[in-house]
Design a protein around this motif. Structure first.
Motif, short mmCIF file in Angstrom:
data_model
loop_
_atom_site.label_atom_id
_atom_site.label_comp_id
_atom_site.label_asym_id
_atom_site.label_seq_id
_atom_site.Cartn_x
_atom_site.Cartn_y
_atom_site.Cartn_z
N VAL A 35 0.86 -1.19 0.00
CA VAL A 35 0.00 0.00 0.00
C VAL A 35 0.89 1.23 0.00
O VAL A 35 1.79 1.36 0.84
CB VAL A 35 -0.92 0.03 1.25
CG1 VAL A 35 -1.57 1.39 1.38
CG2 VAL A 35 -1.98 -1.03 1.15
N ALA A 62 -6.25 -1.09 6.57
CA ALA A 62 -6.66 -1.61 5.26
C ALA A 62 -5.96 -2.94 4.99
O ALA A 62 -6.58 -3.88 4.47
CB ALA A 62 -6.33 -0.60 4.16
N GLN A 80 -7.66 -6.74 4.68
CA GLN A 80 -7.47 -7.62 3.52
C GLN A 80 -6.79 -8.93 3.89
O GLN A 80 -6.35 -9.67 3.01
CB GLN A 80 -6.63 -6.90 2.46
CG GLN A 80 -7.36 -5.75 1.78
CD GLN A 80 -8.62 -6.20 1.06
OE1 GLN A 80 -8.67 -7.26 0.46
NE2 GLN A 80 -9.68 -5.40 1.15
N SER A 94 -14.95 0.52 8.37
CA SER A 94 -13.73 1.26 8.65
C SER A 94 -13.83 2.72 8.22
O SER A 94 -13.18 3.57 8.82
CB SER A 94 -12.49 0.57 8.06
OG SER A 94 -12.70 0.23 6.73
N ALA A 97 -12.90 5.95 10.44
CA ALA A 97 -11.93 6.93 9.96
C ALA A 97 -12.52 8.33 9.90
O ALA A 97 -11.81 9.32 9.97
CB ALA A 97 -11.40 6.51 8.58
N THR A 115 -10.73 8.11 1.32
CA THR A 115 -9.38 7.87 1.80
C THR A 115 -9.19 6.40 2.15
O THR A 115 -8.20 5.76 1.77
CB THR A 115 -9.11 8.73 3.05
OG1 THR A 115 -9.52 10.06 2.76
CG2 THR A 115 -7.64 8.73 3.40
N VAL A 116 -10.16 5.86 2.89
CA VAL A 116 -10.07 4.46 3.28
C VAL A 116 -10.20 3.56 2.04
O VAL A 116 -9.48 2.57 1.89
CB VAL A 116 -11.17 4.12 4.30
CG1 VAL A 116 -11.25 2.63 4.54
CG2 VAL A 116 -10.89 4.85 5.61
N GLN A 171 -9.37 4.12 -1.03
CA GLN A 171 -8.19 4.05 -1.90
C GLN A 171 -7.11 3.15 -1.27
O GLN A 171 -6.44 2.41 -1.97
CB GLN A 171 -7.67 5.44 -2.27
CG GLN A 171 -7.02 6.25 -1.18
CD GLN A 171 -5.51 6.22 -1.30
OE1 GLN A 171 -4.97 5.42 -2.05
NE2 GLN A 171 -4.84 7.05 -0.52
N LEU A 172 -6.99 3.20 0.06
CA LEU A 172 -6.02 2.31 0.70
C LEU A 172 -6.45 0.85 0.57
O LEU A 172 -5.65 -0.03 0.31
CB LEU A 172 -5.84 2.69 2.18
CG LEU A 172 -5.18 4.05 2.43
CD1 LEU A 172 -5.31 4.45 3.88
CD2 LEU A 172 -3.71 3.99 2.04
N ASN A 173 -7.76 0.63 0.74
CA ASN A 173 -8.28 -0.74 0.63
C ASN A 173 -8.16 -1.27 -0.80
O ASN A 173 -7.85 -2.45 -0.99
CB ASN A 173 -9.74 -0.81 1.08
CG ASN A 173 -9.84 -1.06 2.57
OD1 ASN A 173 -9.69 -2.18 3.03
ND2 ASN A 173 -10.04 0.00 3.33
#
Lengths: 359, 307
Positions: free
Chosen positions: A188, A205, A209, B12, B16, B252-253, B255-257
């Protein structure tokens, strides 16, 4: 009236300060530019600890000055210029993003020595670059990661797509894969060195996953603090031992030891022997250290320590062929070892890592 | 690579978004009273350090949140003193407040790095958590997440359905008129500023106690500015503040995920996404009808009764 008095006293104060620094000219003034706060728990703190030890070593022969939280880019150029004008004889700029600013300011102050950490541009004779072979430490941590992961997914919180970070990703993956062929690397990109909330979100994140071992290439302890909330997830100290997260989630760490280097270079300025160079030491020279390995089974610890000891002894290089690039083309033939030139421009994943490197 | 689990993602993003949601809600109330306090970032980080110190000292996260709110409110009172008392320029004072808060928090935080705050447990809903999808989304959080949602409803009710809320809005639209009707403009504004400070402080405490759980200098990293933007984005409406906060936190979350899930979308686009969406939404909002701006008419204007 009052305002005029204020201005006058401010001007007086300024001129007093100027005289003060002029009087201190016989000392060598060493200055440091930090990208984060000195108590970030990681990268900047590791530098600052070394700086304080440097001060201790030289006592009153050296005057230390530092500036925290300096953004990469134009602001850093101003800070460096100010330092150079303020009598700094040697300026250490401790983040990759200061690379161009360091060279630009160095051109204007040929009598001041500049030391840029983790970069590769030395455009002027008064610029040196210095770095440490973090990838050697990643090899040790990667071994632990490969043996410890239960989900076979290991995650890497990357900062910016620069060679140093990519070396770390490749080294971690190669060594995890060596002990666990099923391991998968999830990367990431956070695009920050120092943003605790974002680093924590990135760690979350990864955990969401299914990742259960987290590497970080960012500066704060936030990923470990977040990992501590989920049982079974482990991580590694980065830049500093981060011993406050022992025994779990922190199971080991890569420790940056800048102290010996700083003392050596400041001494060189005093002696007049300073020369531009590219310094890149690793585990063997002590520039990179491996923090105590805790909270893992004995065989994991033994395997990791063997990797560490073999690298120190010089009998093992973390990038020894056969290694293919991500696209399957041959990078290193059987037994071939990566050269420093290979590292300096590393912009590819090794075979087995999925995804693309942002350009 | 696996796909993103939508329920996990929503859960999440709710976590956040809490800090910016609380801070934006507080700032919205402040601005509704006609006061533009740009010191949200400073108040948040004061809340973060005050909450952290109190939680570590007492071992109670709840005490931490109360102290965080007190810390944010305390700093906002300084703003109130300068702008209401001495009629200082609100924009300049707000900016100064942020700088002051960042510095003061760093000073107070000396010695608090590397310490772990007491954990805030997620509320146990028993079997409700096992409901597919909804269980993860709705019943897997700590109390502050629910508190933030409750506050959205409470602020909405207060602003639109109560007499006190009407008076607050009147002060923000025309302080002179409200004053002429006999309302105490300064006192009402003082209360609104303190409320905004307390909410920002709680938002900050959420970062240092739950989201990251640790103290680092500058831990809020610009969240206060995002909160300020969300207020404008939401055109000073509570429910839209919720949407804005979740949108920002969510992307934001997300894009990280997406990155962690091995999405083939280039990272650059993902990182850009929150800002792109903001621009798109702002354009969409302002393009709809040629109506007047939604900002309180007296926003940013100081008022003194004997002027």
């Amino acid at each position: 009236m009052l305002r005029r008095t204020l201005l006058a006293s401010a001007a007086l104060g300024l001129s007093l300060m100027a005289t003060g620094s002029a009087m201190a000219q016989d000392k060598v003034k060493a200055c440091f530019v930090y990208v984060g706060p000195i108590n970030d728990g990681g990268w900047t703190q590791a530098h600052h600890v070394a700086v304080l030890k440097t001060q201790e070593h030289f006592g009153d022969k050296v005057e230390i000055m530092w500036q925290e939280n300096v953004p990469e880019g134009a602001d850093s150029e101003r800070v460096m210029t100010q330092m150079a004008l303020g009598g700094c004889k040697i300026i250490f700029t401790t983040s990759f993003g200061y690379m161009d600013a360091t060279n630009a300011v160095a051109a204007k102050f040929p009598d001041v020595k500049f030391e840029h950490a983790t970069g590769y541009k030395r455009e002027h004779p008064n610029v040196t670059t210095y770095n440490a072979r973090f990838y050697e430490g990643r090899a040790v941590n990667g071994t632990i990661a490969g043996m410890m992961t239960k989900s076979n997914k290991i995650g890497y919180i990357a900062s910016f797509p620069i060679p140093e970070v990519i070396q770390g990703i490749n080294s971690s993956y190669l060594h995890a894969k060596k002990v666990n062929p099923n391991v998968e690397m999830v990367v990431v990109w956070a695009f920050t060195w120092n943003d605790p909330a974002k680093e924590a979100d990135a760690a979350q994140a990864l955990i969401d996953q299914g990742v259960d071992v987290i590497f970080q290439h960012t500066d704060t302890t936030a990923p470990l603090a977040l990992a501590a909330k989920t049982p079974g997830v482990i991580g590694f100290g980065q830049a500093r031992d981060m011993e406050e997260y022992k025994p779990s989630p922190r199971v080991s760490s890569i420790i940056d030891n800048w102290e010996a280097y700083y003392i050596k270079r400041v001494q060189a300025v005093m002696d007049g022997t300073w020369e531009s160079q590219d310094s890149w030491d690793g585990l063997a020279a002590g520039a990179v250290g491996i923090g105590e390995i805790t909270g893992v089974p004995d065989d994991v610890k033994a395997a990791a320590e063997k990797v560490r000891d073999d690298i120190i002894a010089g009998t093992y290089h973390p990038f020894t062929g056969p290694i293919n690039k991500q696209d399957g083309s041959v990078w290193l033939a059987d037994g071939q070892v990566a050269t420093d030139g290979d590292f300096a421009g590393m912009n590819f994943y090794v075979e087995g890592i999925k995804g693309d490197i942002p350009q | 690579m696996g796909d993103i689990n939508l329920s996990v993602l929503i859960a999440s993003l709710m976590v956040a978004s809490v800090p910016i949601l609380l801070a934006a809600l507080g700032e919205m109330v402040t601005e509704k009273a006609g006061v533009l306090n740009l010191g949200v970032e400073g108040m948040m980080i004061m809340g973060a350090i005050c909450g952290f110190i109190a939680a570590v000292g007492t071992g109670s996260p709840l005490a931490g949140f109360i102290a965080g709110a007190a810390g944010g409110a305390g700093l906002s009172l300084l703003f109130a003193l300068l702008t209401l008392g001495f009629l200082a320029n609100q924009v300049a004072t707000g900016l100064a407040l942020t700088l002051f808060g960042l510095g003061l928090s760093a000073l107070m935080g000396q010695g608090y790095t590397g310490i772990k705050p007491p954990a805030t447990v997620e509320i146990d809903f028993g079997t409700l958590t096992d409901i597919p999808f909804l269980g993860r989304v709705l019943f897997s959080h700590d109390w502050v997440v629910y508190f933030s949602l409750f506050m959205v409803a409470a602020v909405w009710w207060f602003i639109t359905r109560t007499r006190a809320g009407l008076v607050l809005r009147a002060v923000g639209e025309s302080a002179e008129a409200a004053h002429a009707l006999g309302y105490k403009v300064a006192r009402i504004r003082l209360a609104a500023i303190a409320f905004g400070g307390a909410m920002a402080g709680m938002g900050g405490a959420y970062i240092s106690l739950i989201r990251v759980p640790q103290w680092t200098d500058g831990i809020t990293a610009g969240a206060g500015w995002i909160a300020l933007a969300i207020v404008v984005f939401a055109s000073w409406r509570p429910v839209r503040v919720l949407v804005g906060a979740y949108l920002f936190g969510g992307i934001t979350v997300l894009q990280l995920n997406l990155q962690a899930a091995g999405s083939s979308i280039p990272v650059e686009y993902l990182s850009m996404a929150p800002y792109l969406v903001t621009i798109v939404v702002l354009v969409a909002i302002s393009a709809g009808k040629g109506r007047k701006t939604d900002a309180p008419a007296a926003l940013g204007q100081n008022f003194h009764s004997v002027r």
